[in-house]
Design an enzyme around this catalytic site. Structure first.
Site, PDB file in Angstrom:
ATOM      1  N   HIS A  48       0.834  -1.209   0.000  1.00 17.27           N
ATOM      2  CA  HIS A  48       0.000   0.000   0.000  1.00 17.27           C
ATOM      3  C   HIS A  48       0.871   1.263   0.000  1.00 17.27           C
ATOM      4  CE1 HIS A  48      -3.633   2.294   0.657  1.00 17.27           C
ATOM      5  NE2 HIS A  48      -3.023   2.956   1.640  1.00 17.27           N
ATOM      6  N   GLU A  60      -2.239  -5.796  -3.536  1.00 15.77           N
ATOM      7  CA  GLU A  60      -3.158  -5.435  -2.431  1.00 15.77           C
ATOM      8  C   GLU A  60      -4.435  -6.266  -2.488  1.00 15.77           C
ATOM      9  OE1 GLU A  60      -2.492  -0.746  -1.397  1.00 15.77           O
ATOM     10  OE2 GLU A  60      -4.311  -1.386  -2.355  1.00 15.77           O
ATOM     11  N   ASN A  76      28.992 -21.372  -3.792  1.00 16.13           N
ATOM     12  CA  ASN A  76      29.881 -22.542  -3.823  1.00 16.13           C
ATOM     13  C   ASN A  76      29.505 -23.553  -2.751  1.00 16.13           C
ATOM     14  OD1 ASN A  76      31.541 -22.222  -5.957  1.00 16.13           O
ATOM     15  ND2 ASN A  76      33.175 -21.189  -4.845  1.00 16.13           N
TER      16      ASN A  76
END
Length: 666
Positions: free
Chosen positions: A46, A68, A401
């Site tokens: 919002h 929303e 990794n």
């Protein structure tokens, strides 16, 4: 009205809101029933909608508006949340982040279209495309209520096919129980006599660390009747309530009532904890946003002030004028205070780098089908803003990794007797004038023999050299450009581009990296980086006619050693110092400086004992000058990368002194 003047504020505030959105989405994935998290995400969407609407960024406004609508349906129980919806909200987050990044560079939203995303949001809202059937939602709910991972559910199903029974056992300890972890340990031991524990909530680590209130839940596979298990558990002291539920059918919704009741209790605890932490986070101080360029400029001015102060000290040392010396002492106190104040302004918590990793670990885990738990600590540790900008990429390489090469698949882990989920630890903590960052996994560790074989195959080393290599020398091969032990190249790693980039990047900011590894148990990368890159305390030493600076943070002590006590071991000079073998480094030889004849004949040698992590070495110098606050100046692009030299500084008499890079000496 010209609103472009507010663009910087809009970008900064949007990034803060997106940071909150990312954290809330990650929490929502773990606690899908937490309505407070839904409300928080709704509030962020919002706010972003209002801000972007005011600034005229319609694509962001439209997307957040559709978010929303979806979130409103969820919080009003018109729509049940599931993994598809959470994935969709993450995609919305990625798109919003991309829009903000483009705005930061170009001042406009760019050409990227979000229609497809909006259609998906509407489809889910209308319970059409993308929305799961009622049965599948119920199944998901049942699975969630059970709190079992998909992998654990599959194990239960396979075990049931083989005639084993699966039980979920909820245990509640008495309120006055003094040693909760010890009682839980007895419960685990008792159950392990009758079957195999495949899941626990909270995790075993949290239970061992007593990070639970009074209740915990365990799922076990067993051939034994549930009444026998109940009788055995009833014999344990301080256990108040035991609930055993046989899981006849994993997809059955009949289990909802009992298990959901337990789950709700736990969620309430979690919500309570989160509310407490939110209260803590809501303590907002008075702040002013300052452009980093202005801080850099202020830092440069302080650096110049310190150089002038050093010159004044030099001049003051030659005069007996009392007033002059008094004024210089006052100037020194003032410059030190200004320096400290500016440094504090530039310091930011390392959380700004760490906060991107939970999402990254989540996405990579899903992509690779691994179950990985990220445990972070020390996020509040502060480092200079410049260091923050440089450390992000090396950490991304190391984490990728660890996830790709280090941590095994759940099947592989169970086969070798490990927990099905892998753990990845990310820690930060201050250590003197350095900050230490550790990336540790509990995976397979580095196969040193495999590294050697690869290096021989690629003709980086000969077989004879490989045979005589120490563990540290083998590990150093991993940091060579283009070196990789991965058998196949993936999108995540395997091209040999990574660890050499990590090392170069860390060394470019005056840091160093070490590796500890044990086959089958895991690998730990330890990064040490300076708190600041600009002004340091240094020890000035003399080698023949030249003055050099050694960073004081790397010096343990200064001593003298008798030249006849120095011995040679494998062509390296060492001395027995405080019952430890100390390697000797003659700086004049390393730097190619011609020796004074009389110095060679001296019986006692001035030795500066330097440290790098756990390692120590004795640096032989000709003369000590003293401690001084110095400003690090770059050597420029032509001399950058010069071995053993980290930079230069201007001394009090205006001469130039080189700063030695201790990390490269041993």
């Amino acid at each position: 009205m010209d609103i472009s003047q507010y663009l910087d504020i809009f970008i900064d505030e949007s990034k803060e809101h997106l940071h909150n959105l990312n954290g809330s989405l990650l929490s929502l994935e773990k606690n899908p029933d937490d309505k407070e998290l839904i409300n928080e995400i709704f509030r962020v969407a919002h706010t972003l909608k209002g801000m972007s609407g005011t600034m005229g960024f319609t694509k962001i406004a439209n997307l957040t508006h559709e978010m929303e609508n979806l979130l409103d349906a969820i919080r009003n129980d018109r729509l049940a949340i599931n993994t598809d919806i959470i994935d969709l909200l993450f995609k919305c987050f990625d798109t919003l982040e991309e829009y903000i990044n483009i705005i930061a560079v170009e001042g406009e939203e760019g050409e990227q279209d979000n229609k497809e995303l909006i259609i998906k949001l509407n489809s889910v809202l209308n319970n059409n495309e993308g929305c799961k059937s009622e049965t599948s939602i119920k199944k998901e709910k049942a699975d969630r209520v059970n709190n079992l991972s998909e992998y654990a559910i599959n194990i239960v199903k396979k075990a049931q096919e083989k005639g084993l029974s699966a039980y979920t056992i909820d245990v509640t300890l008495k309120e006055d129980c003094m040693l909760k972890a010890a009682r839980a340990f007895i419960v685990f031991n008792t159950l392990e006599r009758y079957g195999e524990i495949i899941y626990s909530k909270p995790s075993v680590e949290d239970i061992e660390d007593e990070k639970f209130d009074l209740s915990f839940s365990i799922t076990i596979l067993s051939k034994i009747d549930e009444n026998i298990i109940l009788d055995e558990l009833n014999k344990i002291t301080d256990v108040e309530i035991i609930k055993i539920k046989k899981l006849d059918n994993m997809n059955s919704i009949n289990n909802d009532k009992t298990l959901e009741g337990t789950n709700n209790i736990q969620n309430k605890d979690q919500i309570k904890t989160e509310k407490k932490s939110k209260k803590k986070n809501n303590k907002v101080g008075k702040t002013v946003r300052v452009d980093i360029d202005r801080l850099d400029n202020l830092m440069n001015l302080v650096s110049e002030l310190i150089i002038i102060k050093t010159r004044m000290e030099e001049v003051g040392g030659r005069t007996e004028n009392h007033n002059m010396n008094e004024a210089i002492e006052y100037l020194e106190r003032i410059t030190t205070s200004i320096h400290d104040a500016v440094m504090k302004v530039r310091m930011v918590p390392i959380d700004r780098v760490f906060n991107r990793f939970p999402r990254m670990v989540r996405d990579l885990s899903k992509e690779l089908g691994k179950d990985i738990k990220l445990i972070m600590s020390g996020e509040e540790t502060e480092v200079d803003r410049t260091v923050i900008d440089e450390i992000g990429d090396p950490l991304i390489h190391l984490i990728r990794n660890s996830i790709d090469h280090g941590i095994e698949s759940p099947e592989e882990r169970l086969e070798i007797g490990k927990k099905e989920f892998g753990s990845l630890y990310l820690r930060a903590y201050p250590d003197g004038n350095n900050v230490v960052i550790e990336v540790e996994d509990d995976g397979r560790g580095i196969d040193l023999e495999k590294v050697k074989r690869k290096a021989v195959d690629k003709k980086i080393i000969t077989e004879e050299i490989a045979y005589n290599m120490s563990k540290e020398e083998i590990i150093s091969l991993l940091f060579r450009a283009g070196f990789s032990t991965a058998e196949k190249i993936s999108d995540i790693s395997g091209r040999g581009v990574g660890l050499d980039v990590v090392k170069n990047k860390i060394e470019s900011i005056g840091g160093n990296i070490e590796v500890e590894t044990e086959k089958g148990k895991g690998t730990k990368f330890i990064i040490r980086i300076p708190l600041t890159l600009a002004i340091i305390q240094a020890l000035l030493i003399k080698l023949k006619d030249e003055i050099y600076a050694l960073p004081l943070s790397s010096i343990k002590e200064i001593t003298t050693i008798k030249s006849q006590t120095i011995r040679k071991v494998q062509n390296h000079e060492v001395v027995l110092f405080r019952n430890k073998t100390l390697p000797i480094i003659r700086l004049d030889e390393v730097l190619g400086i011609e020796k004074f004849d009389e110095i060679d004949e001296r019986e006692e040698l001035i030795t500066v004992i330097a440290k790098k992590g756990d390692k120590e070495a004795g640096l032989i110098v000709d003369k000590l000058i003293g401690q001084q606050e110095i400003v690090i100046k770059s050597l420029g692009k032509y001399l950058s990368g010069t071995r053993y030299i980290a930079g230069a500084t201007i001394l009090g008499d205006g001469s130039i002194s080189l700063i030695l890079d201790i990390n490269s000496l041993f």
